[in-house]
Write a protein that holds these residues in place. Structure first.
Motif, PDB file in Angstrom:
ATOM      1  N   PHE A  62       5.769 -16.509  -5.944  1.00 52.44           N
ATOM      2  CA  PHE A  62       6.437 -16.901  -4.704  1.00 52.44           C
ATOM      3  C   PHE A  62       6.107 -15.891  -3.595  1.00 52.44           C
ATOM      4  N   SER A  63       6.114 -14.587  -3.936  1.00 55.36           N
ATOM      5  CA  SER A  63       5.771 -13.543  -2.957  1.00 55.36           C
ATOM      6  C   SER A  63       4.375 -13.775  -2.387  1.00 55.36           C
TER       7      SER A  63
ATOM      8  N   ASP B 136      -4.041  -0.089   1.057  1.00 54.16           N
ATOM      9  CA  ASP B 136      -3.983  -0.482  -0.343  1.00 54.16           C
ATOM     10  C   ASP B 136      -3.003  -1.653  -0.446  1.00 54.16           C
ATOM     11  N   LEU B 137      -3.516  -2.833  -0.751  1.00 51.19           N
ATOM     12  CA  LEU B 137      -2.727  -4.064  -0.691  1.00 51.19           C
ATOM     13  C   LEU B 137      -2.784  -4.828  -2.005  1.00 51.19           C
ATOM     14  N   SER B 138      -1.738  -5.590  -2.287  1.00 51.75           N
ATOM     15  CA  SER B 138      -1.708  -6.362  -3.533  1.00 51.75           C
ATOM     16  C   SER B 138      -2.185  -7.787  -3.336  1.00 51.75           C
ATOM     17  N   SER B 139      -2.401  -8.168  -2.096  1.00 52.42           N
ATOM     18  CA  SER B 139      -2.626  -9.576  -1.782  1.00 52.42           C
ATOM     19  C   SER B 139      -3.976  -9.808  -1.118  1.00 52.42           C
ATOM     20  N   PRO B 140      -4.768 -10.761  -1.632  1.00 54.45           N
ATOM     21  CA  PRO B 140      -6.034 -11.070  -0.955  1.00 54.45           C
ATOM     22  C   PRO B 140      -5.803 -11.616   0.459  1.00 54.45           C
ATOM     23  N   ALA B 141      -4.725 -12.371   0.647  1.00 60.82           N
ATOM     24  CA  ALA B 141      -4.427 -12.906   1.983  1.00 60.82           C
ATOM     25  C   ALA B 141      -4.118 -11.765   2.953  1.00 60.82           C
ATOM     26  N   ALA B 142      -3.345 -10.786   2.508  1.00 63.07           N
ATOM     27  CA  ALA B 142      -3.021  -9.639   3.362  1.00 63.07           C
ATOM     28  C   ALA B 142      -4.277  -8.825   3.666  1.00 63.07           C
TER      29      ALA B 142
ATOM     30  N   ALA C 108       6.336  -9.186  14.705  1.00 65.98           N
ATOM     31  CA  ALA C 108       5.012  -8.874  14.163  1.00 65.98           C
ATOM     32  C   ALA C 108       5.076  -7.652  13.246  1.00 65.98           C
ATOM     33  N   TYR C 109       5.921  -6.671  13.601  1.00 66.29           N
ATOM     34  CA  TYR C 109       6.054  -5.469  12.776  1.00 66.29           C
ATOM     35  C   TYR C 109       6.663  -5.822  11.412  1.00 66.29           C
ATOM     36  N   VAL C 110       7.717  -6.643  11.431  1.00 61.59           N
ATOM     37  CA  VAL C 110       8.344  -7.058  10.163  1.00 61.59           C
ATOM     38  C   VAL C 110       7.346  -7.866   9.330  1.00 61.59           C
ATOM     39  N   ARG C 111       6.582  -8.744   9.989  1.00 65.01           N
ATOM     40  CA  ARG C 111       5.565  -9.527   9.274  1.00 65.01           C
ATOM     41  C   ARG C 111       4.533  -8.602   8.625  1.00 65.01           C
ATOM     42  N   GLY C 112       4.073  -7.604   9.364  1.00 67.97           N
ATOM     43  CA  GLY C 112       3.098  -6.657   8.814  1.00 67.97           C
ATOM     44  C   GLY C 112       3.657  -5.882   7.629  1.00 67.97           C
ATOM     45  N   ALA C 113       4.937  -5.500   7.723  1.00 63.41           N
ATOM     46  CA  ALA C 113       5.573  -4.767   6.624  1.00 63.41           C
ATOM     47  C   ALA C 113       5.659  -5.641   5.367  1.00 63.41           C
ATOM     48  N   LEU C 114       5.995  -6.914   5.551  1.00 59.99           N
ATOM     49  CA  LEU C 114       6.055  -7.840   4.414  1.00 59.99           C
ATOM     50  C   LEU C 114       4.671  -8.058   3.802  1.00 59.99           C
ATOM     51  N   LEU C 115       3.659  -8.155   4.654  1.00 63.81           N
ATOM     52  CA  LEU C 115       2.293  -8.303   4.149  1.00 63.81           C
ATOM     53  C   LEU C 115       1.864  -7.069   3.366  1.00 63.81           C
ATOM     54  N   ALA C 116       2.259  -5.907   3.866  1.00 62.80           N
ATOM     55  CA  ALA C 116       1.815  -4.646   3.269  1.00 62.80           C
ATOM     56  C   ALA C 116       2.525  -4.330   1.966  1.00 62.80           C
ATOM     57  N   SER C 117       3.841  -4.514   1.925  1.00 67.65           N
ATOM     58  CA  SER C 117       4.579  -4.047   0.734  1.00 67.65           C
ATOM     59  C   SER C 117       5.844  -4.838   0.469  1.00 67.65           C
ATOM     60  N   GLY C 118       5.830  -6.105   0.864  1.00 63.78           N
ATOM     61  CA  GLY C 118       7.015  -6.933   0.669  1.00 63.78           C
ATOM     62  C   GLY C 118       6.976  -7.741  -0.612  1.00 63.78           C
TER      63      GLY C 118
ATOM     64  N   VAL D 284       9.300 -11.209  -2.284  1.00 64.05           N
ATOM     65  CA  VAL D 284      10.339 -12.195  -2.028  1.00 64.05           C
ATOM     66  C   VAL D 284      10.514 -13.020  -3.295  1.00 64.05           C
ATOM     67  N   SER D 285      11.763 -13.159  -3.751  1.00 66.89           N
ATOM     68  CA  SER D 285      12.011 -14.045  -4.887  1.00 66.89           C
ATOM     69  C   SER D 285      12.678 -15.314  -4.358  1.00 66.89           C
ATOM     70  N   PRO D 286      12.397 -16.435  -5.006  1.00 69.96           N
ATOM     71  CA  PRO D 286      12.860 -17.722  -4.480  1.00 69.96           C
ATOM     72  C   PRO D 286      14.330 -17.997  -4.812  1.00 69.96           C
ATOM     73  N   PRO D 287      14.931 -18.990  -4.135  1.00 70.04           N
ATOM     74  CA  PRO D 287      16.240 -19.466  -4.556  1.00 70.04           C
ATOM     75  C   PRO D 287      16.150 -19.902  -6.022  1.00 70.04           C
ATOM     76  N   PRO D 288      17.235 -19.937  -6.757  1.00 74.56           N
ATOM     77  CA  PRO D 288      18.632 -19.866  -6.329  1.00 74.56           C
ATOM     78  C   PRO D 288      19.154 -18.452  -6.049  1.00 74.56           C
ATOM     79  N   SER D 289      18.430 -17.398  -6.427  1.00 74.17           N
ATOM     80  CA  SER D 289      18.928 -16.051  -6.094  1.00 74.17           C
ATOM     81  C   SER D 289      17.878 -15.312  -5.280  1.00 74.17           C
ATOM     82  N   PRO D 290      17.727 -15.710  -4.002  1.00 78.57           N
ATOM     83  CA  PRO D 290      16.683 -15.125  -3.164  1.00 78.57           C
ATOM     84  C   PRO D 290      16.917 -13.634  -2.910  1.00 78.57           C
TER      85      PRO D 290
END
Length: 188
Positions: free
Chosen positions: A4-5, A50-56, A128-138, A140-146
């Protein structure tokens, strides 16, 4: 299986802001949350993300290219957690002036703990800063317990992203873990 992340990061990476101030703010967060700066002596620095995501990684590559900075994406396996693939962007040392504008380093090229106010002064830049932070090291787990979390090596970093989110109506709490600090939100 794609997590999901990873889905969230891919969606965030697809947002390409038109305004230069937003691109600088996103770049600022990418380096604050995933940057590694090594001083080599004689004023030379080695710099990578250093990133975990190819999209990032692709997003960071194109952001850097927008500012005329060359980078090279390399992959490696991290042995600690199930041999996940990590993405490193090695950035040319000429990036210094752009990183100073993005509030990653100061005028003497020393790393800053958090961006100066000018980088996150406007609503669009804070988003944009929050988006960059999520791309870099964020993560996210999905509902029901997000659960949303941004991992930082420093308390200042976690507080900076929490402050940017708060100014936009999003509440992130900050807590210290054994070897890092997180800004997080539980629930929707």
């Amino acid at each position: 299986s794609v997590s999901f992340s990873e889905d969230v990061r891919a969606e965030l990476a697809g947002i390409a802001p038109a305004r230069e101030c937003d691109r600088l703010a996103e770049l600022s967060a990418l380096f604050h949350f995933a940057g590694r700066l090594h001083l080599l002596g004689r004023g030379e620095v080695s710099l990578h993300l250093d990133l975990s995501s190819p999209a990032a990684a692709r997003r960071a590559f194109s952001l850097l290219r927008d500012f005329g900075i060359r980078s090279e994406i390399r992959t490696y396996q991290r042995h600690a957690f199930g041999r996940e693939t990590r993405y490193q962007l090695h950035v040319e040392s000429a990036a210094g002036p752009v990183l100073e504008r993005a509030g990653v380093v100061d005028s003497r090229f020393r790393p800053r703990d958090r961006p100066p106010r000018r980088v996150v002064a406007r609503s669009c830049c804070r988003a944009a800063y929050v988006r960059g932070a999520l791309l870099a090291s964020g993560s996210v787990s999905p509902p029901p317990s997000p659960h949303l979390e941004v991992r930082s090596e420093t308390r200042e970093g976690a507080e900076a992203v929490a402050a940017a989110a708060a100014a936009e109506g999003g509440e992130l709490k900050v807590t210290e873990r054994a070897d890092h600090v997180v800004a997080y939100a539980k629930g929707i």
